[in-house]
Design a protein around this motif. Structure first.
Motif, PDB file in Angstrom:
ATOM      1  N   UNK A  13       0.802  -1.226   0.000  1.00 22.94           N
ATOM      2  CA  UNK A  13       0.000   0.000   0.000  1.00 22.94           C
ATOM      3  C   UNK A  13       0.828   1.265   0.000  1.00 22.94           C
ATOM      4  N   UNK A  14       2.148   1.117  -0.022  1.00 26.86           N
ATOM      5  CA  UNK A  14       3.016   2.286  -0.045  1.00 26.86           C
ATOM      6  C   UNK A  14       3.232   2.900   1.331  1.00 26.86           C
ATOM      7  N   UNK A  15       3.744   4.112   1.306  1.00 22.59           N
ATOM      8  CA  UNK A  15       4.071   4.836   2.531  1.00 22.59           C
ATOM      9  C   UNK A  15       3.287   6.137   2.525  1.00 22.59           C
ATOM     10  N   UNK A  16       2.764   6.484   3.694  1.00 22.93           N
ATOM     11  CA  UNK A  16       2.017   7.724   3.834  1.00 22.93           C
ATOM     12  C   UNK A  16       2.576   8.505   5.015  1.00 22.93           C
ATOM     13  N   UNK A  17       2.670   9.811   4.861  1.00 24.52           N
ATOM     14  CA  UNK A  17       3.116  10.652   5.972  1.00 24.52           C
ATOM     15  C   UNK A  17       1.922  11.475   6.436  1.00 24.52           C
ATOM     16  N   UNK A  18       1.565  11.296   7.705  1.00 22.35           N
ATOM     17  CA  UNK A  18       0.419  11.969   8.302  1.00 22.35           C
ATOM     18  C   UNK A  18       0.871  12.973   9.350  1.00 22.35           C
ATOM     19  N   UNK A  19      -0.032  13.863   9.674  1.00 25.60           N
ATOM     20  CA  UNK A  19       0.194  14.821  10.749  1.00 25.60           C
ATOM     21  C   UNK A  19      -1.006  14.799  11.675  1.00 25.60           C
ATOM     22  N   UNK A  20      -0.737  14.707  12.969  1.00 28.61           N
ATOM     23  CA  UNK A  20      -1.788  14.876  13.965  1.00 28.61           C
ATOM     24  C   UNK A  20      -1.474  16.179  14.684  1.00 28.61           C
ATOM     25  N   UNK A  21      -2.388  17.138  14.549  1.00 25.48           N
ATOM     26  CA  UNK A  21      -2.245  18.431  15.207  1.00 25.48           C
ATOM     27  C   UNK A  21      -3.197  18.504  16.382  1.00 25.48           C
ATOM     28  N   UNK A  22      -2.680  18.937  17.516  1.00 26.27           N
ATOM     29  CA  UNK A  22      -3.484  18.990  18.735  1.00 26.27           C
ATOM     30  C   UNK A  22      -3.393  20.399  19.314  1.00 26.27           C
ATOM     31  N   UNK A  23      -4.555  20.976  19.570  1.00 27.47           N
ATOM     32  CA  UNK A  23      -4.614  22.276  20.226  1.00 27.47           C
ATOM     33  C   UNK A  23      -5.277  22.066  21.577  1.00 27.47           C
ATOM     34  N   UNK A  24      -4.595  22.528  22.626  1.00 28.77           N
ATOM     35  CA  UNK A  24      -5.124  22.402  23.983  1.00 28.77           C
ATOM     36  C   UNK A  24      -5.722  23.742  24.408  1.00 28.77           C
ATOM     37  N   UNK A  25      -7.055  23.799  24.493  1.00 26.28           N
ATOM     38  CA  UNK A  25      -7.687  25.055  24.902  1.00 26.28           C
ATOM     39  C   UNK A  25      -7.506  25.286  26.406  1.00 26.28           C
ATOM     40  N   UNK A  26      -7.758  26.508  26.808  1.00 26.99           N
ATOM     41  CA  UNK A  26      -7.655  26.811  28.243  1.00 26.99           C
ATOM     42  C   UNK A  26      -8.662  25.999  29.046  1.00 26.99           C
ATOM     43  N   UNK A  27      -9.819  25.770  28.440  1.00 28.37           N
ATOM     44  CA  UNK A  27     -10.861  24.954  29.071  1.00 28.37           C
ATOM     45  C   UNK A  27     -11.424  23.990  28.043  1.00 28.37           C
ATOM     46  N   UNK A  28     -11.806  22.817  28.497  1.00 30.31           N
ATOM     47  CA  UNK A  28     -12.445  21.868  27.596  1.00 30.31           C
ATOM     48  C   UNK A  28     -11.469  20.854  27.027  1.00 30.31           C
ATOM     49  N   UNK A  29     -12.021  20.048  26.152  1.00 29.11           N
ATOM     50  CA  UNK A  29     -11.270  18.932  25.565  1.00 29.11           C
ATOM     51  C   UNK A  29     -10.304  19.406  24.487  1.00 29.11           C
ATOM     52  N   UNK A  30      -9.206  18.671  24.312  1.00 28.91           N
ATOM     53  CA  UNK A  30      -8.263  18.984  23.232  1.00 28.91           C
ATOM     54  C   UNK A  30      -8.945  18.876  21.868  1.00 28.91           C
ATOM     55  N   UNK A  31      -8.502  19.696  20.937  1.00 23.11           N
ATOM     56  CA  UNK A  31      -8.991  19.645  19.563  1.00 23.11           C
ATOM     57  C   UNK A  31      -7.924  18.912  18.749  1.00 23.11           C
ATOM     58  N   UNK A  32      -8.291  17.734  18.243  1.00 28.15           N
ATOM     59  CA  UNK A  32      -7.333  16.875  17.551  1.00 28.15           C
ATOM     60  C   UNK A  32      -7.722  16.780  16.079  1.00 28.15           C
ATOM     61  N   UNK A  33      -6.752  17.047  15.199  1.00 26.98           N
ATOM     62  CA  UNK A  33      -6.972  16.974  13.760  1.00 26.98           C
ATOM     63  C   UNK A  33      -5.951  15.995  13.168  1.00 26.98           C
ATOM     64  N   UNK A  34      -6.448  15.045  12.366  1.00 28.22           N
ATOM     65  CA  UNK A  34      -5.578  14.066  11.714  1.00 28.22           C
ATOM     66  C   UNK A  34      -5.626  14.321  10.210  1.00 28.22           C
ATOM     67  N   UNK A  35      -4.495  14.746   9.657  1.00 31.79           N
ATOM     68  CA  UNK A  35      -4.402  14.978   8.211  1.00 31.79           C
ATOM     69  C   UNK A  35      -3.550  13.863   7.612  1.00 31.79           C
ATOM     70  N   UNK A  36      -4.103  13.174   6.629  1.00 37.86           N
ATOM     71  CA  UNK A  36      -3.408  12.067   5.982  1.00 37.86           C
ATOM     72  C   UNK A  36      -2.693  12.541   4.709  1.00 37.86           C
ATOM     73  N   UNK A  37      -1.502  11.977   4.495  1.00 37.54           N
ATOM     74  CA  UNK A  37      -0.778  12.254   3.260  1.00 37.54           C
ATOM     75  C   UNK A  37      -0.327  13.693   3.113  1.00 37.54           C
ATOM     76  N   UNK A  38       0.273  14.249   4.154  1.00 32.11           N
ATOM     77  CA  UNK A  38       0.673  15.662   4.124  1.00 32.11           C
ATOM     78  C   UNK A  38       2.002  15.896   3.407  1.00 32.11           C
ATOM     79  N   UNK A  39       2.773  14.865   3.205  1.00 32.00           N
ATOM     80  CA  UNK A  39       4.088  15.058   2.563  1.00 32.00           C
ATOM     81  C   UNK A  39       4.389  13.904   1.637  1.00 32.00           C
TER      82      UNK A  39
END
Length: 120
Positions: free
Chosen positions: A94-120
């Motif tokens: 299936x080849x190789x894929x480079x992904x990025x998981x970006x996480x933003x931690x707000x002052x209050x509440x749950x972390x905001x997690x974004x998973x981007x596939x195939x960024x590079x």
């Protein structure tokens, strides 16, 4: 452990949980290849080998974590993927894929997690 390292470790834990829940098999964490650098998470998504960069930021930080993969960093991640293959296996079907998981931690509440596939 300093605060920046603790933040990074926390983000990697969140990313590992996200990827595992999405059905990826974690093969390695914080894998190093000499002076080339480190891959935060190496995983398998079916027959695809996934190299995953994790970036964690507190809310209000200068840049969003998803902006962290510059062309220079993308080239380093591709070199690291080649190093992994040299040491572990031949290229998967299936080849190789480079992904990025970006996480933003707000002052209050749950972390905001974004998973981007195939960024590079």
């Amino acid at each position: 452990m300093n605060a920046t390292r603790a933040l990074g470790r926390y983000g990697e834990e969140l990313a590992t949980r996200l990827l595992t829940t999405a059905g990826l098999q974690i093969l390695a964490r914080n894998w190093r290849c000499g002076r080339t650098g480190e891959i935060d998470i190496v995983a398998r998504d079916g027959d695809t080998l996934v190299m995953c960069e994790v970036k964690t930021r507190r809310e209000g930080a200068f840049e969003h974590p998803m902006a962290a993969v510059t062309p220079r960093k993308a080239a380093r991640l591709r070199r690291l993927a080649a190093c992994w293959l040299d040491r572990h296996e031949s290229p998967p079907g299936g080849g190789i894929r480079i992904d990025l998981v970006g996480i933003v931690l707000p002052r209050r509440g749950a972390p905001v997690v974004t998973h981007a596939q195939g960024v590079a």
